[in-house]
Design an enzyme around this catalytic site. Structure first.
Site, PDB file in Angstrom:
ATOM      1  N   GLY A   1      27.394 -68.941   2.561  1.00 55.46           N
ATOM      2  CA  GLY A   1      26.852 -70.194   2.061  1.00 55.46           C
ATOM      3  C   GLY A   1      25.338 -70.257   2.064  1.00 55.46           C
TER       4      GLY A   1
ATOM      5  N   ASN B   1      15.619 -62.540  -8.874  1.00 56.49           N
ATOM      6  CA  ASN B   1      14.388 -62.609  -9.656  1.00 56.49           C
ATOM      7  C   ASN B   1      13.987 -64.045  -9.965  1.00 56.49           C
ATOM      8  OD1 ASN B   1      14.240 -59.888  -9.470  1.00 56.49           O
ATOM      9  ND2 ASN B   1      14.529 -59.457 -11.639  1.00 56.49           N
TER      10      ASN B   1
ATOM     11  N   CYS C   1      21.068 -57.968   8.295  1.00 53.96           N
ATOM     12  CA  CYS C   1      22.059 -59.039   8.147  1.00 53.96           C
ATOM     13  C   CYS C   1      21.386 -60.405   8.076  1.00 53.96           C
ATOM     14  CB  CYS C   1      23.052 -59.008   9.306  1.00 53.96           C
ATOM     15  SG  CYS C   1      23.884 -57.433   9.549  1.00 53.96           S
TER      16      CYS C   1
ATOM     17  N   GLY D   1      10.723 -54.260   1.242  1.00 52.14           N
ATOM     18  CA  GLY D   1      11.998 -53.985   0.583  1.00 52.14           C
ATOM     19  C   GLY D   1      11.931 -54.227  -0.914  1.00 52.14           C
TER      20      GLY D   1
ATOM     21  N   GLU E   1      17.381 -58.507  -2.381  1.00 47.04           N
ATOM     22  CA  GLU E   1      16.023 -58.662  -1.839  1.00 47.04           C
ATOM     23  C   GLU E   1      15.347 -59.923  -2.383  1.00 47.04           C
ATOM     24  OE1 GLU E   1      16.243 -56.744   0.373  1.00 47.04           O
ATOM     25  OE2 GLU E   1      15.900 -54.633   0.030  1.00 47.04           O
TER      26      GLU E   1
ATOM     27  N   GLY F   1      25.018 -44.324 -27.879  1.00 47.27           N
ATOM     28  CA  GLY F   1      26.222 -44.754 -28.587  1.00 47.27           C
ATOM     29  C   GLY F   1      27.430 -44.733 -27.665  1.00 47.27           C
ATOM     30  N   GLY F   2      28.571 -44.336 -28.216  1.00 44.46           N
ATOM     31  CA  GLY F   2      29.804 -44.313 -27.432  1.00 44.46           C
ATOM     32  C   GLY F   2      29.739 -43.389 -26.235  1.00 44.46           C
TER      33      GLY F   2
END
Length: 383
Positions: free
Chosen positions: A132, A369, A127, A244, A366, A342-343
């Site tokens: 913010g 970039n 954590c 990590g 982590e 493709g699809g």
């Protein structure tokens, strides 16, 4: 750096990777699409991973760890991610927590938490990030106010993998002055009064692992719950992120390699204008670039892991380089594999679009970039 066992022989390493590969195919890949579609956190499967020694890959053996090197760990996480990048990434985060307790914890802390964490009968969460304070980790606002023999923690942590499932949360909180030197790491048990969680986040990928806010409302943590000493939390958090970053880079390699292998199979089977896609020069060029990018990324990851094992002075920079390059390359390769399908690549049942979604977040977590470029640039200029 945690002491490791003597280097594995080539045969020992091959045997471990074979076992991990079999586990990834039988226990992860076979269920990955279901877990993704239904947002299932596979607790029982993770406990099987613990039985295989994957709950403490590079922590000491005296308390249940496997004591492998970072180089061995990178190869292991790449294999796991070929089964399911989302679960491989969670196992990586869990290992980061276990390593922090093993490396910085007291003997009492190690014996309290590590037996269950290495067995993966319990899970851990890291954590640091707040609503913010993301990239600017030193600006965290969660407070830790000393009150006698306890600290009182108040604040909110954001984007926490395993929140609501973990038994212990390593929480970075401000116990002193502004900036990095005022941050302390705390071990907060899941049953702590005042600890709660936000609603599960609805994410682009990583659906098999829960992501929620961790809310601390005057949570009391005894002084014995401080990890590594007051004021050392930022250093501890950053040292954990070096490993990590290698792990998440390896997870990108594994997911992208799985997608490339599927693309190679598909272009042999799919015919257009009377010939297989494999005969098209444009397709051959695309596959060549994909394989080359992955090989280059794998070399960077291997070198960064070796630097971390050797405690090299530029290990943090190498970890940042590997993370930046491998996660960018991994996403690009998976995305190109989708294009070659493709699809069909856009359909859930083929699995490619899931890997694309899962690997996209590796470019963010982590340390984004962009932050990896900051780390690299600063260290280059400081040399």
């Amino acid at each position: 750096m945690t002491p490791t066992a003597p280097a594995l022989t080539a045969d020992e390493r091959a045997a471990i990777l074979d076992a991990v590969r079999e586990f990834a195919r039988a226990e992860l890949e076979a269920h990955a699409l279901e877990w993704d579609a239904q947002s299932i956190f596979p607790r029982d499967t993770l406990r099987l991973a613990g039985e295989l020694g994957l709950g403490g890959v590079y922590v000491r053996e005296d308390i249940g760890g496997s004591a492998l090197s970072r180089s061995d760990a990178a190869a292991i996480f790449e294999e796991l991610a070929q089964g399911d990048p989302a679960i491989a990434a969670y196992i990586s985060i869990h290992n980061m927590v276990v390593w922090m307790i093993d490396t910085y914890g007291t003997d009492a802390q190690r014996h309290e938490w590590l037996p269950r964490l290495t067995a993966m009968t319990d899970f851990g969460s890291y954590c640091l990030t707040e609503p913010g304070a993301g990239s600017d980790a030193a600006a965290i606002a969660t407070s830790a106010i000393r009150d006698g023999a306890e600290y009182v923690l108040t604040g909110v942590k954001q984007f926490i993998s395993g929140a609501g499932e973990a038994s212990v949360y390593i929480v970075m909180a401000r116990s002193g002055e502004p900036g990095a030197r005022g941050i302390t790491a705390f071990l907060v048990p899941a049953e702590a009064e005042g600890l709660s969680f936000g609603a599960p986040e609805h994410k682009m990928g990583w659906n098999a692992q829960p992501t929620r806010q961790v809310i601390l409302d005057e949570v009391r943590v005894p002084v014995a719950g401080v990890l590594g000493g007051e004021g050392h939390g930022f250093k501890i958090a950053m040292s954990a992120l070096d490993g990590g970053r290698i792990n998440i880079a390896a997870c990108s390699l594994g997911g992208a390699q799985w997608a490339l292998d599927r693309a190679l199979r598909y272009v042999h089977e799919r015919f257009t204008f009377g010939e297989p896609l494999a005969e098209k020069q444009a397709v051959q060029f695309a596959l060549a670039d994909m394989a080359t990018e992955l090989r280059a990324a794998r070399a960077l990851v291997r070198d960064a892991a070796a630097a971390l094992d050797a405690n090299a002075p530029d290990a943090s920079m190498q970890c940042a380089m590997a993370k930046r390059f491998a996660t960018d390359a991994g996403f690009a390769v998976a995305n190109q594999a989708l294009q070659l399908h493709g699809g069909y690549g856009y359909l859930h049942e083929y699995g490619i679009e899931k890997v694309v979604r899962d690997l996209r977040v590796h470019q963010i977590l982590e340390g984004t970039n962009e932050i990896m470029r900051v780390i690299i640039g600063r260290q280059l200029l400081a040399q």
